[in-house]
Design an enzyme around this catalytic site. Structure first.
Site, PDB file in Angstrom:
ATOM      1  CD  GLU A  92      -8.174 -10.896 -33.022  1.00 16.27           C
ATOM      2  OE1 GLU A  92      -7.844 -10.667 -34.197  1.00 16.27           O
ATOM      3  OE2 GLU A  92      -8.377 -12.041 -32.591  1.00 16.27           O
ATOM      4  CB  CYS A 105     -17.263 -12.082 -27.426  1.00 16.62           C
ATOM      5  SG  CYS A 105     -15.974 -13.175 -26.812  1.00 16.62           S
ATOM      6  CB  CYS A 112      -4.468 -16.161 -21.994  1.00 17.56           C
ATOM      7  SG  CYS A 112      -5.340 -16.963 -20.625  1.00 17.56           S
ATOM      8  CB  CYS A 116      -6.392 -23.899 -22.387  1.00 22.46           C
ATOM      9  SG  CYS A 116      -6.972 -23.355 -20.761  1.00 22.46           S
ATOM     10  CB  CYS A 119      -6.924 -21.722 -25.983  1.00 22.08           C
ATOM     11  SG  CYS A 119      -7.378 -19.983 -26.070  1.00 22.08           S
ATOM     12  CG  ASN A 292     -14.489 -22.907 -33.043  1.00 26.28           C
ATOM     13  OD1 ASN A 292     -15.281 -23.265 -33.897  1.00 26.28           O
ATOM     14  ND2 ASN A 292     -14.874 -22.380 -31.901  1.00 26.28           N
ATOM     15  CB  CYS A 335     -14.933 -20.423 -28.704  1.00 26.51           C
ATOM     16  SG  CYS A 335     -16.366 -19.853 -27.865  1.00 26.51           S
TER      17      CYS A 335
HETATM   18  N1  SAH Z   1     -10.244 -17.843 -19.888  1.00 21.92           N
HETATM   19  C1  SAH Z   1     -11.674 -17.984 -19.948  1.00 21.92           C
HETATM   20  C2  SAH Z   1     -12.237 -17.389 -21.236  1.00 21.92           C
HETATM   21  C3  SAH Z   1     -11.721 -18.144 -22.424  1.00 21.92           C
HETATM   22  S1  SAH Z   1     -12.544 -18.105 -23.975  1.00 21.92           S
HETATM   23  C4  SAH Z   1     -12.042 -19.448 -19.842  1.00 21.92           C
HETATM   24  O1  SAH Z   1     -11.148 -20.275 -19.878  1.00 21.92           O
HETATM   25  O2  SAH Z   1     -13.213 -19.744 -19.696  1.00 21.92           O
HETATM   26  C5  SAH Z   1     -14.092 -18.875 -23.793  1.00 21.92           C
HETATM   27  C6  SAH Z   1     -14.183 -20.359 -24.092  1.00 21.92           C
HETATM   28  O3  SAH Z   1     -13.608 -20.737 -25.346  1.00 21.92           O
HETATM   29  C7  SAH Z   1     -13.482 -21.207 -23.047  1.00 21.92           C
HETATM   30  O4  SAH Z   1     -14.352 -22.206 -22.604  1.00 21.92           O
HETATM   31  C8  SAH Z   1     -12.336 -21.800 -23.826  1.00 21.92           C
HETATM   32  O5  SAH Z   1     -11.897 -22.999 -23.285  1.00 21.92           O
HETATM   33  C9  SAH Z   1     -12.953 -21.970 -25.198  1.00 21.92           C
HETATM   34  N2  SAH Z   1     -11.982 -22.238 -26.258  1.00 21.92           N
HETATM   35  C10 SAH Z   1     -10.663 -21.947 -26.268  1.00 21.92           C
HETATM   36  N3  SAH Z   1     -10.083 -22.390 -27.398  1.00 21.92           N
HETATM   37  C11 SAH Z   1     -11.053 -22.968 -28.133  1.00 21.92           C
HETATM   38  C12 SAH Z   1     -11.088 -23.590 -29.412  1.00 21.92           C
HETATM   39  N4  SAH Z   1     -10.003 -23.658 -30.177  1.00 21.92           N
HETATM   40  N5  SAH Z   1     -12.267 -24.080 -29.851  1.00 21.92           N
HETATM   41  C13 SAH Z   1     -13.382 -23.974 -29.092  1.00 21.92           C
HETATM   42  N6  SAH Z   1     -13.420 -23.370 -27.900  1.00 21.92           N
HETATM   43  C14 SAH Z   1     -12.273 -22.883 -27.406  1.00 21.92           C
END
Ligand code: SAH
Length: 362
Positions: A92, A105, A112, A116, A119, A292, A335
């Site tokens: 995506e 983006c 991944c 986390c 996520c 989110n 995000c």
């Molecule tokens: N792997 C990279 C890119 C991830 S996406 C990183 O960790 O930075 C970009 C951002 O979205 C990251 O800060 C991630 O922590 C955040 N993110 C992930 N899940 C989320 C969610 N459910 N709500 C809000 N932000 C989120």
């Protein structure tokens, strides 16, 4: 099909590949302009190349374009694209209009490995790395579909995946995107977001083409952070902060710290005070991202009041802070909401294809 996928090559690599075929190196510039600026994917259309050269190129190189499997438009203008890769897997990519600049983006991996806790992409696990051509191809396809090839835009590596866990492909993609003869996106308009892989941040600090850095911090103490970001056990907060301190300030611009706010987990005024203390003396900005929510993610978004208090507590202590508005929530493009649905089904299809009996729709 010609062997070499031209979209995988930086211009320097293309020059070498052309030279190896007995073609002039400078033709690489023309080819880059056709492919990235004009969105042409056939050598026959490259009319400023002699026809014998067009044929020679077509015999040796192919130009892959990722087909759009699905395109969702949000009420706020955000658009989410599902693109199909050559092996049938999907990623995506999101277009976010006027933030204040148009922003793409992009994903760097299918799934991944970082795990986390909040996520959605993490729930897929790591399926595979994307190639440079697949990363840049997302911008090529979206810019083409949206008619934005000639305009200025920002690129954030904040889609699916951990960019610095796929370091070489990410950096090759940055070079292709920044190339003067291609999209010519200034490196400062490209942001690579990382969970905090310290050795890779250090490697990035030595690159000649350097994108902006965003670090996903999410908590002010190692104990809290390790519960959200497992890789913190390997690279604790102090090491990340040190690596950021060493990051060359003249070229990097300000580093952004991303901080996802989770109700009752990391959103208290005391957390904000600890965070401010941690960032003392660092020239950074903090991007607060209220969670989110998504099905299967065991956290909640804090109240607006709580978010506001957190932000103000930082600001009062001299920290530059922004609350990120979530865009495209209605189409699950915000995000951390990216994950390819029906992945299981498509893996089954892939297996069927491998066994020679599959029908895969592309
Ligand atoms: N792997 C990279 C890119 C991830 S996406 C990183 O960790 O930075 C970009 C951002 O979205 C990251 O800060 C991630 O922590 C955040 N993110 C992930 N899940 C989320 C969610 N459910 N709500 C809000 N932000 C989120």
């Amino acid at each position: 099909m010609p062997q070499v996928d031209l979209t995988e090559l930086t211009r320097t690599e293309l020059e070498a590949a052309l030279a190896a075929e007995g073609l002039e190196r400078y033709r690489a510039r023309q080819v880059f302009q056709w492919v990235y600026r004009r969105g042409v994917a056939e050598f026959a259309a490259m009319t400023d190349l002699p026809s014998a050269q067009r044929e020679a190129l077509a015999a040796r190189f192919r130009i892959t374009t990722l087909p759009v499997a699905k395109r969702d438009v949000s009420e706020d203008g955000t658009e989410k694209f599902l693109l199909t890769l050559q092996d049938g897997r999907q990623v995506e990519s999101v277009f976010i209009p006027r933030t204040p600049h148009d922003t793409f983006c992009v994903s760097t991996q299918v799934g991944c490995a970082m795990g986390c806790a909040f996520c959605l992409t993490a729930t897929m696990g790591l399926v595979r790395n994307l190639t440079p051509g697949e990363i840049v191809g997302q911008v090529r396809v979206l810019a083409g579909a949206l008619g934005l090839r000639d305009s200025r835009f920002n690129i954030v590596f904040m889609g699916m995946g951990e960019p610095l866990h796929n370091y070489d492909a990410t950096m090759a993609a940055v070079r292709i995107l920044a190339d003067d003869h291609g999209f010519a996106v200034h490196p400062r308009r490209i942001t690579v977001s990382t969970v905090g892989l310290v050795p890779a941040i250090e490697r990035l600090a030595a690159e000649d083409v350097m994108p902006r850095l965003a670090v996903s911090l999410h908590a002010p103490t190692d104990e809290q952070r390790a519960a959200l970001v497992p890789v913190n056990r390997k690279y604790p907060i102090a090491e990340i902060i040190e690596a950021c301190r060493r990051f060359p300030p003249a070229r990097r611009g300000r580093i952004t710290f991303e901080y996802v706010l989770l109700a009752g987990v990391n959103d208290s005024p005391a957390d904000a005070r600890k965070l401010a203390a941690l960032l003392q003396g660092l020239h950074v900005k903090v991007n607060l991202i209220p969670l989110n929510p998504a099905a299967g993610i065991p956290f909640e978004r804090p109240s607006d009041e709580r978010i506001d208090t957190f932000g103000r507590t930082l600001a009062e202590r001299g920290v530059t802070v922004m609350v990120r508005k979530s865009r495209g929530r209605d189409i699950r493009a915000a995000c951390g909401q990216l994950a390819v649905e029906g992945l299981k089904k498509s893996s089954a299809q892939l297996l069927a294809e491998k066994l020679g009996s599959g029908t895969i729709s592309r």
